[in-house]
Design a protein around this motif. Structure first.
Motif, PDB file in Angstrom:
ATOM      1  N   ILE A 193       0.872  -1.181   0.000  1.00  0.00           N
ATOM      2  CA  ILE A 193       0.000   0.000   0.000  1.00  0.00           C
ATOM      3  C   ILE A 193       0.906   1.227   0.000  1.00  0.00           C
ATOM      4  O   ILE A 193       1.669   1.457   0.955  1.00  0.00           O
ATOM      5  N   ALA A 194       0.872   1.993  -1.085  1.00  0.00           N
ATOM      6  CA  ALA A 194       1.609   3.263  -1.138  1.00  0.00           C
ATOM      7  C   ALA A 194       0.642   4.372  -0.730  1.00  0.00           C
ATOM      8  O   ALA A 194      -0.502   4.407  -1.165  1.00  0.00           O
ATOM      9  N   LYS A 195       1.131   5.248   0.130  1.00  0.00           N
ATOM     10  CA  LYS A 195       0.285   6.354   0.591  1.00  0.00           C
ATOM     11  C   LYS A 195       0.953   7.681   0.262  1.00  0.00           C
ATOM     12  O   LYS A 195       2.136   7.884   0.552  1.00  0.00           O
ATOM     13  N   THR A 196       0.197   8.541  -0.371  1.00  0.00           N
ATOM     14  CA  THR A 196       0.641   9.913  -0.534  1.00  0.00           C
ATOM     15  C   THR A 196      -0.364  10.800   0.194  1.00  0.00           C
ATOM     16  O   THR A 196      -1.420  10.331   0.642  1.00  0.00           O
ATOM     17  N   TYR A 197      -0.041  12.059   0.312  1.00  0.00           N
ATOM     18  CA  TYR A 197      -0.823  12.946   1.170  1.00  0.00           C
ATOM     19  C   TYR A 197      -1.077  14.254   0.433  1.00  0.00           C
ATOM     20  O   TYR A 197      -0.145  14.873  -0.079  1.00  0.00           O
ATOM     21  N   ARG A 198      -2.331  14.647   0.402  1.00  0.00           N
ATOM     22  CA  ARG A 198      -2.717  15.858  -0.307  1.00  0.00           C
ATOM     23  C   ARG A 198      -3.103  16.939   0.675  1.00  0.00           C
ATOM     24  O   ARG A 198      -3.837  16.701   1.638  1.00  0.00           O
ATOM     25  N   TYR A 199      -2.587  18.145   0.449  1.00  0.00           N
ATOM     26  CA  TYR A 199      -2.914  19.266   1.313  1.00  0.00           C
ATOM     27  C   TYR A 199      -4.339  19.744   1.031  1.00  0.00           C
ATOM     28  O   TYR A 199      -4.731  19.924  -0.115  1.00  0.00           O
ATOM     29  N   LEU A 200      -5.132  19.925   2.089  1.00  0.00           N
ATOM     30  CA  LEU A 200      -6.492  20.432   1.933  1.00  0.00           C
ATOM     31  C   LEU A 200      -6.466  21.954   1.856  1.00  0.00           C
ATOM     32  O   LEU A 200      -5.804  22.618   2.662  1.00  0.00           O
ATOM     33  N   ASP A 201      -7.192  22.515   0.904  1.00  0.00           N
ATOM     34  CA  ASP A 201      -7.261  23.973   0.836  1.00  0.00           C
ATOM     35  C   ASP A 201      -8.172  24.493   1.954  1.00  0.00           C
ATOM     36  O   ASP A 201      -8.768  23.721   2.718  1.00  0.00           O
ATOM     37  N   GLU A 202      -8.278  25.816   2.072  1.00  0.00           N
ATOM     38  CA  GLU A 202      -9.003  26.422   3.191  1.00  0.00           C
ATOM     39  C   GLU A 202     -10.473  26.003   3.207  1.00  0.00           C
ATOM     40  O   GLU A 202     -11.044  25.733   4.271  1.00  0.00           O
ATOM     41  N   ASN A 203     -11.103  25.946   2.036  1.00  0.00           N
ATOM     42  CA  ASN A 203     -12.510  25.544   1.980  1.00  0.00           C
ATOM     43  C   ASN A 203     -12.694  24.096   2.432  1.00  0.00           C
ATOM     44  O   ASN A 203     -13.647  23.767   3.149  1.00  0.00           O
ATOM     45  N   GLU A 204     -11.765  23.235   2.010  1.00  0.00           N
ATOM     46  CA  GLU A 204     -11.858  21.828   2.408  1.00  0.00           C
ATOM     47  C   GLU A 204     -11.611  21.664   3.906  1.00  0.00           C
ATOM     48  O   GLU A 204     -12.261  20.843   4.562  1.00  0.00           O
ATOM     49  N   GLN A 205     -10.668  22.443   4.460  1.00  0.00           N
ATOM     50  CA  GLN A 205     -10.413  22.390   5.897  1.00  0.00           C
ATOM     51  C   GLN A 205     -11.634  22.854   6.681  1.00  0.00           C
ATOM     52  O   GLN A 205     -11.994  22.272   7.707  1.00  0.00           O
ATOM     53  N   ALA A 206     -12.297  23.911   6.190  1.00  0.00           N
ATOM     54  CA  ALA A 206     -13.501  24.409   6.854  1.00  0.00           C
ATOM     55  C   ALA A 206     -14.610  23.361   6.823  1.00  0.00           C
ATOM     56  O   ALA A 206     -15.318  23.134   7.811  1.00  0.00           O
ATOM     57  N   ALA A 207     -14.761  22.706   5.667  1.00  0.00           N
ATOM     58  CA  ALA A 207     -15.783  21.668   5.545  1.00  0.00           C
ATOM     59  C   ALA A 207     -15.460  20.478   6.445  1.00  0.00           C
ATOM     60  O   ALA A 207     -16.358  19.838   7.002  1.00  0.00           O
TER      61      ALA A 207
END
Length: 218
Positions: A193-207
Protein backbone atom coordinates in the motif's frame (compact mmCIF):
# COMPACT_ATOMS: atom_id res chain seq x y z
CA UNK A 1 1.10 45.23 108.04
CA UNK A 2 0.96 41.47 107.97
CA UNK A 3 -0.91 39.37 105.42
CA UNK A 4 -3.92 38.90 107.72
CA UNK A 5 -4.33 42.61 108.23
CA UNK A 6 -3.92 43.19 104.46
CA UNK A 7 -6.59 40.59 103.75
CA UNK A 8 -8.97 42.15 106.26
CA UNK A 9 -8.38 45.58 104.77
CA UNK A 10 -9.05 44.34 101.24
CA UNK A 11 -12.28 42.69 102.39
CA UNK A 12 -13.39 45.97 103.95
CA UNK A 13 -12.82 47.98 100.75
CA UNK A 14 -15.84 49.78 99.33
CA UNK A 15 -15.89 49.17 95.52
CA UNK A 16 -18.11 52.23 95.14
CA UNK A 17 -15.58 54.53 96.79
CA UNK A 18 -12.24 53.68 95.23
CA UNK A 19 -10.89 57.11 96.11
CA UNK A 20 -10.74 56.19 99.83
CA UNK A 21 -8.75 53.04 99.21
CA UNK A 22 -5.21 52.95 100.61
CA UNK A 23 -2.50 54.11 98.22
CA UNK A 24 -0.67 50.77 97.94
CA UNK A 25 -3.87 48.93 97.10
CA UNK A 26 -4.86 51.52 94.51
CA UNK A 27 -1.37 51.17 92.99
CA UNK A 28 -1.74 47.42 92.73
CA UNK A 29 -5.20 47.76 91.19
CA UNK A 30 -3.93 50.35 88.69
CA UNK A 31 -1.00 48.10 87.81
CA UNK A 32 -3.35 45.18 87.18
CA UNK A 33 -5.69 47.34 85.10
CA UNK A 34 -2.74 48.67 83.10
CA UNK A 35 -1.48 45.13 82.43
CA UNK A 36 -4.94 44.02 81.34
CA UNK A 37 -5.20 47.01 79.01
CA UNK A 38 -1.80 46.24 77.47
CA UNK A 39 -2.73 42.58 77.06
CA UNK A 40 -6.05 43.41 75.41
CA UNK A 41 -4.37 45.94 73.12
CA UNK A 42 -1.80 43.38 72.05
CA UNK A 43 -4.46 40.77 71.38
CA UNK A 44 -6.87 42.97 69.46
CA UNK A 45 -4.49 45.40 67.73
CA UNK A 46 -0.90 44.20 67.54
CA UNK A 47 -1.80 40.55 66.93
CA UNK A 48 -4.18 41.54 64.12
CA UNK A 49 -1.52 43.78 62.58
CA UNK A 50 0.98 40.88 62.71
CA UNK A 51 -1.51 38.69 60.85
CA UNK A 52 -1.91 41.42 58.23
CA UNK A 53 1.85 41.75 57.98
CA UNK A 54 2.21 38.00 57.41
CA UNK A 55 -0.42 38.14 54.63
CA UNK A 56 1.32 41.12 53.01
CA UNK A 57 4.70 39.36 53.16
CA UNK A 58 3.20 36.22 51.58
CA UNK A 59 1.65 38.36 48.83
CA UNK A 60 5.01 40.08 48.33
CA UNK A 61 6.73 36.70 47.84
CA UNK A 62 4.05 35.69 45.32
CA UNK A 63 4.46 38.95 43.39
CA UNK A 64 8.24 38.50 43.38
CA UNK A 65 7.86 35.01 41.87
CA UNK A 66 5.44 36.31 39.22
CA UNK A 67 7.81 39.14 38.40
CA UNK A 68 10.76 36.74 38.09
CA UNK A 69 8.75 34.47 35.75
CA UNK A 70 7.61 37.37 33.57
CA UNK A 71 11.11 38.82 33.52
CA UNK A 72 12.46 35.44 32.37
CA UNK A 73 9.84 35.23 29.63
CA UNK A 74 10.59 38.76 28.49
CA UNK A 75 14.32 38.01 28.41
CA UNK A 76 13.69 34.91 26.25
CA UNK A 77 11.03 36.50 24.04
CA UNK A 78 13.37 36.96 21.06
CA UNK A 79 14.50 33.34 21.33
CA UNK A 80 10.87 32.17 21.45
CA UNK A 81 10.03 34.27 18.40
CA UNK A 82 13.00 32.87 16.49
CA UNK A 83 12.01 29.34 17.46
CA UNK A 84 8.42 29.95 16.34
CA UNK A 85 9.60 31.35 13.00
CA UNK A 86 11.83 28.30 12.49
CA UNK A 87 8.92 25.97 13.27
CA UNK A 88 6.72 27.86 10.81
CA UNK A 89 9.41 27.57 8.12
CA UNK A 90 9.81 23.84 8.79
CA UNK A 91 6.05 23.32 8.73
CA UNK A 92 5.79 25.30 5.49
CA UNK A 93 8.54 23.18 3.95
CA UNK A 94 6.65 20.02 4.90
CA UNK A 95 3.40 21.38 3.47
CA UNK A 96 5.14 22.17 0.20
CA UNK A 97 5.94 18.48 -0.10
CA UNK A 98 2.23 17.68 -0.07
CA UNK A 99 0.69 17.88 -3.52
CA UNK A 100 -2.39 19.91 -4.20
CA UNK A 101 -5.54 18.39 -5.61
CA UNK A 102 -4.52 19.12 -9.18
CA UNK A 103 -1.14 17.42 -8.71
CA UNK A 104 -2.40 14.06 -7.42
CA UNK A 105 -2.96 12.56 -10.88
CA UNK A 106 0.61 13.42 -11.93
CA UNK A 107 1.96 11.95 -8.69
CA UNK A 108 0.08 8.70 -9.24
CA UNK A 109 1.65 8.48 -12.69
CA UNK A 110 5.10 9.09 -11.15
CA UNK A 111 4.57 6.23 -8.67
CA UNK A 112 3.41 3.90 -11.42
CA UNK A 113 6.36 4.90 -13.63
CA UNK A 114 8.76 4.16 -10.73
CA UNK A 115 7.71 0.51 -10.85
CA UNK A 116 7.97 0.26 -14.61
CA UNK A 117 11.37 1.99 -14.62
CA UNK A 118 12.64 -0.65 -12.18
CA UNK A 119 11.63 -3.38 -14.66
CA UNK A 120 8.69 -4.60 -12.59
CA UNK A 121 5.49 -5.96 -14.04
CA UNK A 122 2.58 -3.96 -12.70
CA UNK A 123 -0.29 -6.37 -11.98
CA UNK A 124 -2.46 -3.92 -10.05
CA UNK A 125 -2.46 -0.20 -9.36
CA UNK A 126 -5.70 0.80 -7.63
CA UNK A 127 -6.04 4.20 -5.89
CA UNK A 128 -8.34 3.96 -2.88
CA UNK A 129 -10.69 6.61 -1.55
CA UNK A 130 -9.21 9.67 0.16
CA UNK A 131 -9.18 9.75 3.94
CA UNK A 132 -9.44 13.33 5.15
CA UNK A 133 -7.53 14.33 8.29
CA UNK A 134 -7.26 17.74 9.99
CA UNK A 135 -5.39 19.65 7.27
CA UNK A 136 -4.49 16.96 4.75
CA UNK A 137 -6.01 13.98 2.98
CA UNK A 138 -4.41 10.55 2.88
CA UNK A 139 -4.46 8.91 -0.55
CA UNK A 140 -3.70 5.15 -0.39
CA UNK A 141 -2.91 3.13 -3.53
CA UNK A 142 -3.04 -0.66 -3.60
CA UNK A 143 -0.16 -1.94 -5.76
CA UNK A 144 0.85 -5.44 -6.86
CA UNK A 145 4.17 -5.89 -8.72
CA UNK A 146 6.11 -8.85 -10.08
CA UNK A 147 9.91 -8.99 -10.26
CA UNK A 148 12.89 -9.78 -8.04
CA UNK A 149 14.32 -8.32 -4.83
CA UNK A 150 16.73 -6.07 -6.70
CA UNK A 151 13.91 -4.53 -8.72
CA UNK A 152 11.76 -4.10 -5.61
CA UNK A 153 14.66 -2.22 -4.01
CA UNK A 154 14.96 0.05 -7.04
CA UNK A 155 11.24 0.76 -6.87
CA UNK A 156 11.39 1.68 -3.16
CA UNK A 157 14.41 3.95 -3.73
CA UNK A 158 12.72 5.65 -6.69
CA UNK A 159 9.55 6.29 -4.66
CA UNK A 160 11.58 7.71 -1.77
CA UNK A 161 13.33 10.09 -4.18
CA UNK A 162 10.10 11.60 -5.46
CA UNK A 163 9.73 15.32 -4.66
CA UNK A 164 6.42 14.60 -2.90
CA UNK A 165 5.91 12.51 0.25
CA UNK A 166 5.05 8.88 -0.51
CA UNK A 167 5.24 6.13 2.12
CA UNK A 168 5.04 2.35 1.68
CA UNK A 169 2.97 0.18 4.05
CA UNK A 170 1.90 -3.45 4.54
CA UNK A 171 4.62 -4.84 2.26
CA UNK A 172 4.16 -8.52 1.45
CA UNK A 173 6.56 -10.49 -0.84
CA UNK A 174 6.08 -14.08 -1.89
CA UNK A 175 6.85 -16.32 -4.91
CA UNK A 176 4.57 -15.97 -7.88
CA UNK A 177 1.80 -18.55 -7.48
CA UNK A 178 1.90 -18.53 -3.68
CA UNK A 179 4.34 -19.44 -0.94
CA UNK A 180 4.54 -23.11 -2.07
CA UNK A 181 5.32 -22.25 -5.70
CA UNK A 182 8.61 -23.14 -7.40
CA UNK A 183 11.14 -20.33 -6.71
CA UNK A 184 13.79 -21.53 -9.16
CA UNK A 185 12.81 -18.80 -11.60
CA UNK A 186 13.19 -16.18 -8.80
CA UNK A 187 9.95 -14.51 -9.83
CA UNK A 188 8.42 -12.80 -6.84
CA UNK A 189 5.27 -10.85 -6.29
CA UNK A 190 5.05 -7.84 -3.96
CA UNK A 191 1.84 -6.37 -2.64
CA UNK A 192 2.13 -2.98 -0.99
CA UNK A 193 0.00 0.00 0.00
CA UNK A 194 1.61 3.26 -1.14
CA UNK A 195 0.29 6.35 0.59
CA UNK A 196 0.64 9.91 -0.53
CA UNK A 197 -0.82 12.95 1.17
CA UNK A 198 -2.72 15.86 -0.31
CA UNK A 199 -2.91 19.27 1.31
CA UNK A 200 -6.49 20.43 1.93
CA UNK A 201 -7.26 23.97 0.84
CA UNK A 202 -9.00 26.42 3.19
CA UNK A 203 -12.51 25.54 1.98
CA UNK A 204 -11.86 21.83 2.41
CA UNK A 205 -10.41 22.39 5.90
CA UNK A 206 -13.50 24.41 6.85
CA UNK A 207 -15.78 21.67 5.55
CA UNK A 208 -13.74 19.09 7.46
CA UNK A 209 -13.97 21.09 10.72
CA UNK A 210 -17.71 21.87 10.42
CA UNK A 211 -19.03 18.41 11.47
CA UNK A 212 -16.65 18.40 14.46
CA UNK A 213 -17.88 21.85 15.49
CA UNK A 214 -21.52 20.79 15.25
CA UNK A 215 -20.75 17.63 17.15
CA UNK A 216 -19.01 19.56 19.93
CA UNK A 217 -22.06 21.80 20.47
CA UNK A 218 -24.39 18.92 21.09
Amino acid sequence: MNLQELANEINNLDPNNIGDWPGPIKGVVLLIAFGATIGAGYHFIISDQQDQLARVEAKEDELKREFAEKQSRAANLDAYKAQLEEMERSFGAMLRQLPGKAEIDDLLIDISQSGLAAGLEQDAFVPQGERAQEFYAEVPIQIRLTGDFHQFGEFASSVAALPRIVTLHNISIQPVGGRNADTSGKKLQMEVIAKTYRYLDENEQAAQAAPQTRGGRR
